[in-house]
Design a protein around this motif. Structure first.
Motif, PDB file in Angstrom:
ATOM      1  N   MET A 314       1.031  -1.195   0.095  1.00  0.00           N
ATOM      2  CA  MET A 314       0.565   0.440   0.020  1.00  0.00           C
ATOM      3  C   MET A 314       0.690   1.383  -0.048  1.00  0.00           C
ATOM      4  O   MET A 314       0.287   2.157  -0.973  1.00  0.00           O
ATOM      5  CB  MET A 314      -0.837   0.083   1.179  1.00  0.00           C
ATOM      6  N   LYS A 334      -2.240  -9.656  -3.942  1.00  0.00           N
ATOM      7  CA  LYS A 334      -3.303  -9.068  -3.830  1.00  0.00           C
ATOM      8  C   LYS A 334      -2.907  -7.633  -3.704  1.00  0.00           C
ATOM      9  O   LYS A 334      -2.641  -7.341  -3.106  1.00  0.00           O
ATOM     10  CB  LYS A 334      -3.765  -9.782  -2.201  1.00  0.00           C
ATOM     11  N   PRO A 336      -3.363  -3.929  -3.861  1.00  0.00           N
ATOM     12  CA  PRO A 336      -3.642  -3.756  -2.618  1.00  0.00           C
ATOM     13  C   PRO A 336      -5.218  -2.633  -2.679  1.00  0.00           C
ATOM     14  O   PRO A 336      -5.066  -2.149  -3.788  1.00  0.00           O
ATOM     15  CB  PRO A 336      -2.532  -2.234  -2.453  1.00  0.00           C
ATOM     16  N   SER A 337      -5.186  -2.324  -2.211  1.00  0.00           N
ATOM     17  CA  SER A 337      -6.826  -1.705  -2.499  1.00  0.00           C
ATOM     18  C   SER A 337      -6.935   0.073  -2.515  1.00  0.00           C
ATOM     19  O   SER A 337      -7.916   0.572  -3.291  1.00  0.00           O
ATOM     20  CB  SER A 337      -7.373  -1.076  -1.073  1.00  0.00           C
ATOM     21  N   ASN A 338      -5.208   0.278  -2.361  1.00  0.00           N
ATOM     22  CA  ASN A 338      -5.416   1.642  -3.073  1.00  0.00           C
ATOM     23  C   ASN A 338      -4.666   2.372  -4.486  1.00  0.00           C
ATOM     24  O   ASN A 338      -4.096   3.713  -4.244  1.00  0.00           O
ATOM     25  CB  ASN A 338      -4.564   2.607  -1.753  1.00  0.00           C
TER      26      ASN A 338
END
Lengths: 529, 529
Positions: A314, A334, A336-338
């Motif tokens: 992240m 996976k 990163p959400s950002n």
């Protein structure tokens, strides 16, 4: 001219023989080491040589083997064990922990990797049918990666002239085995992150590391000496194994590395991996062309590190989102959400081909030797996040030339990475410096692949290169450094000085001293009177 | 690929610029040194470079200058003086005399040669119009023979990147200036006639010569340092002059020379003179073809020695008459009366072209570096009669490989020469060994002339090769050998040991020693009571 005819005809016949039927035994190392050796083997194969590659059945990156005869030996562990071992290692390297814990983990990691590779070598040497096959095959030479000297043990058993294909052996054992002087005053030891211009305190550290290397190297490689001695049924040291190479094909170039003494059997083929170049696929071509005037950034942490702890991912994703360039990030973890829109995650990328594209603006790399040379070949400035091995030292070489910026991957913030990336892209000095390095590196009389091919065939033609073996191999430490000569000369000087002084003293006493008691003589004479 | 385009275009343009208008200043040395430099200059000229050669107006062997711009400066002595000086020197070398007289004569000869060359250099540097011309001409680089550093003084004044074209500089000053380590334990010093395998007493001698070289070299070249300092108007040492070379083009090859440490800016072009090859004239072709099954022998003592004292000539003539081969002897003196029918005296002979003929059976040579490499290129075994300079050491190199026999020209008899000649012709091991040397020497990835051309153009393109300059140049003797570091570490160790011992002693006294006089305390306490 004509007198050369028999030699030329002989050469021609040997060349034809080699071109049609040269037989080469190859003992490579797994991982990125294999990738650059492939450039050489492909060309040798294309020149008609029969190539036998010996590899463990459980491995990570041994692929594209169609053109070679592959001989496998059973690995005493599964690929899962191997992969999880390396993943575990990467996790430790990317995790913040107290220094003492870090050193303990690193030591454990090094010893367990060594143990795995030693077990693999043992398994190879105990494979009787494979060894018998190798004995019966009439090879002209062996090419091996000497980072672990398993190939050298087999070569010694088979009495094969050998070429080392290498970046270097830890603890400077390659230089020592080649009898190449390495004055610690300006030749930085590996893992010190020094340049060739050292302060006094750096020279002190370098000197201490030089001495420590001598002992640590021998200690860590001792199990191979034992294994070799058992297998060959006679005492042999690890230095004997390393020093038997006829030619060292070294993946280095003095455009990037610091100039230092070398030996005549060292051949520098840095950038050989840049030869692996193909046109981009349509998909990639479309992707990079869509990057507009800002161009794109290539990001890869090498073949061994394809995912990261989420927290670190992240931090990185945030930084990548802050630049106007498109970013192609080789990442299998996976997402990163950002993750920003400009960042494209890919499971694999054609690194060298992408860096060769005119829109490539920067390269975020772990500073592995392959990546560093691809940055130099293609004149793309780099942000370097070195992780282990020689990567810190590679980074120092590029950074000291003003062609890259190094960050500590453990402690860097998003701002650090973002700033570093903007610096190497926007400050024109970085581009200028890497273009200068690139110009020096690419200006050579013969391409590294052709040079390596030439020397492999030379060793095959002449059954080695004994004329390049320095007589230093026959001297012990005291003889090499003339310590016995200095001792002898000191002895002669001291003896001469002693005799001269004694002579002077005696002469002085004779000439100027008191005569030995003339009175008593008179007295004793007087007595009988 | 595409990102390389700007660099490639730049390279291409620079190449075109160099190919069309590269401008090279050449400062050669007279004598045989000029002959091998010609191979390089001819090719550079053919590639379109403008070459300006600076030579003295009175000289011996500067010829074939049509393709170059020649700038002459006046020599402060005539050609007669020069020639008689060298003739006198040869006469001394070929005359038997007591060793002390020989050394005195040799010393006088060396100092007077140095004085002549120094006067020549002084005359060049004082030639204002020539120096002004050189200042105004925009040269890309200089090629100079550094045996006397006159070219280097001019190069320093003109701030020109320089290539040294050389066999070596006396007293190992070239190696020292290049920061190339020369362990005296296995790197034989010049003039010692050692191989790389030395006995203890030879190592003692080699070590002493190493130290002596350091001082003698500086002493003998000091006048050049003074001349340079006066001309450049700042203090400069002769080592500064020698060490400014970007690239050393060294006329050596490890097929013949003993392997030793080298530096990355050393380029080995041994055998470059073999490129000078032309078909034999009809006259020579007829002569050598008439030699029948026994073939012929080529005999030359080099460009500097073309005649001999009559007594010596007769000894030689008798020996030559004892072999069944035809002998072609380059000799300008009066023909000895005992000259046999098989011996043909010629004023000049195409040495390399004759040695290349299949009927060439042996080469009688003074073992000059050119002749030795021509013997190797053409695989012709040699009888060597070394006279001065590096000739004894060249002879040792060929003889130690079993490819030639060395004789002392002063003491040899006719039988010695006759036997040596028969040995190298009739004993097949000599032919086999020189063929082996030749095969190694000729097996190279790029011809020495092309390699030399490449590096000259590299220096012109990149304005030198600073990336190949080792940081060792910035260290003094103590720093280079880490003596300051060793001193510091010893001091730390001694201090630590001292403090530890003192601490132990103090702790021991506190714990186990006698308590400080409790009685007297009681006594003093008791007193007031």
């Amino acid at each position: 001219m004509a007198v050369c005819a028999p030699i030329r005809i002989l050469f021609f016949l040997v060349s034809i023989k080699l071109a049609c039927g040269g037989k080469l035994l190859v003992f490579p190392q797994d991982g990125s080491h294999w990738l650059s050796m492939q450039s050489l083997l492909e060309k040798l194969s294309a020149r008609g040589h029969q190539i036998v590659v010996v590899i463990p059945d459980e491995n990570m990156l041994f692929n594209d083997l169609d053109n070679y005869t592959v001989k496998e030996f059973s690995q005493p562990y599964t690929q899962d064990v191997l992969e999880s071992h390396f993943k575990e290692g990467t996790k430790h390297m990317l995790t913040n922990m107290p220094i003492l814990q870090k050193i303990t983990k690193l030591y454990k990691q090094v010893t367990s990797t060594s143990a795995l590779l030693l077990a693999s070598c043992e398994s190879f040497l105990k494979n009787d049918s494979l060894i018998r096959y190798l004995e019966q095959s009439k090879f002209d030479a062996m090419v091996t990666d000497p980072i672990f000297p398993c190939g050298d043990i087999a070569a010694e058993h088979l009495s094969l002239p050998t070429l080392h294909f290498m970046r270097g052996v830890p603890f400077g054992m390659d230089q020592e085995a080649a009898q190449s002087p390495s004055p610690p005053s300006y030749v930085p030891r590996f893992f010190t992150q020094h340049t060739d211009h050292m302060s006094f305190s750096q020279r002190v550290k370098n000197f201490i590391v030089r001495i420590a290397d001598y002992f640590i190297g021998r200690l860590l490689y001792r199990p191979y000496a034992k294994l070799a001695s058992d297998f060959l049924k006679r005492d042999i040291s690890v230095m004997d194994l390393f020093s038997r190479a006829s030619i060292l094909l070294i993946r280095n170039d003095f455009a990037l590395d610091f100039p230092r003494p070398v030996m005549p059997n060292m051949v520098f083929i840095g950038g050989i991996n840049c030869a692996n170049r193909k046109p981009l696929t349509k998909e990639y071509e479309k992707l990079v062309n869509s990057s507009g005037e800002h161009g794109f950034v290539v990001f890869s942490l090498g073949s061994m590190v394809s995912e990261l702890p989420m927290e670190k991912a992240m931090v990185i994703a945030k930084a990548l989102g802050s630049v106007p360039q498109k970013v192609l990030w080789r990442y299998t973890g996976k997402a990163p959400s950002n993750l920003a829109e400009n960042t494209h995650l890919v499971k694999w990328l054609p690194q060298n081909d992408l860096l060769a594209h005119p829109k490539a603006r920067a390269f975020i790399s772990h500073a592995g030797s392959h990546g560093i040379y691809e940055a130099v070949c293609n004149a793309v400035p780099a942000v370097m996040l070195p992780l282990f091995g020689d990567q810190m030292d590679n980074a120092v070489r590029l950074e000291s030339r003003g062609a890259g910026v190094t960050l500590n991957v453990l402690h860097m913030t998003s701002e650090d990475l973002s700033n570093a990336l903007k610096t190497v892209i926007e400050d024109p000095s970085y581009k200028k410096n890497i273009e200068h390095l690139s110009a020096l590196h690419l200006d050579r009389p013969i391409h590294p692949v052709d040079l390596a091919v030439y020397w492999v065939e030379f060793v095959m033609r002449h059954k080695g290169a004994p004329h390049l073996r320095p007589a230093a191999h026959e001297l012990n430490f005291f003889q090499y450094h003339s310590l016995d000569v200095i001792g002898f000369l000191l002895l002669v000087m001291i003896t001469t000085l002693f005799i001269s002084l004694k002579g002077c003293y005696f002469a002085f006493r004779r000439c100027c001293g008191k005569r030995p008691r003339p009175q008593s003589k008179t007295k004793s004479k007087a007595k009988p009177e």
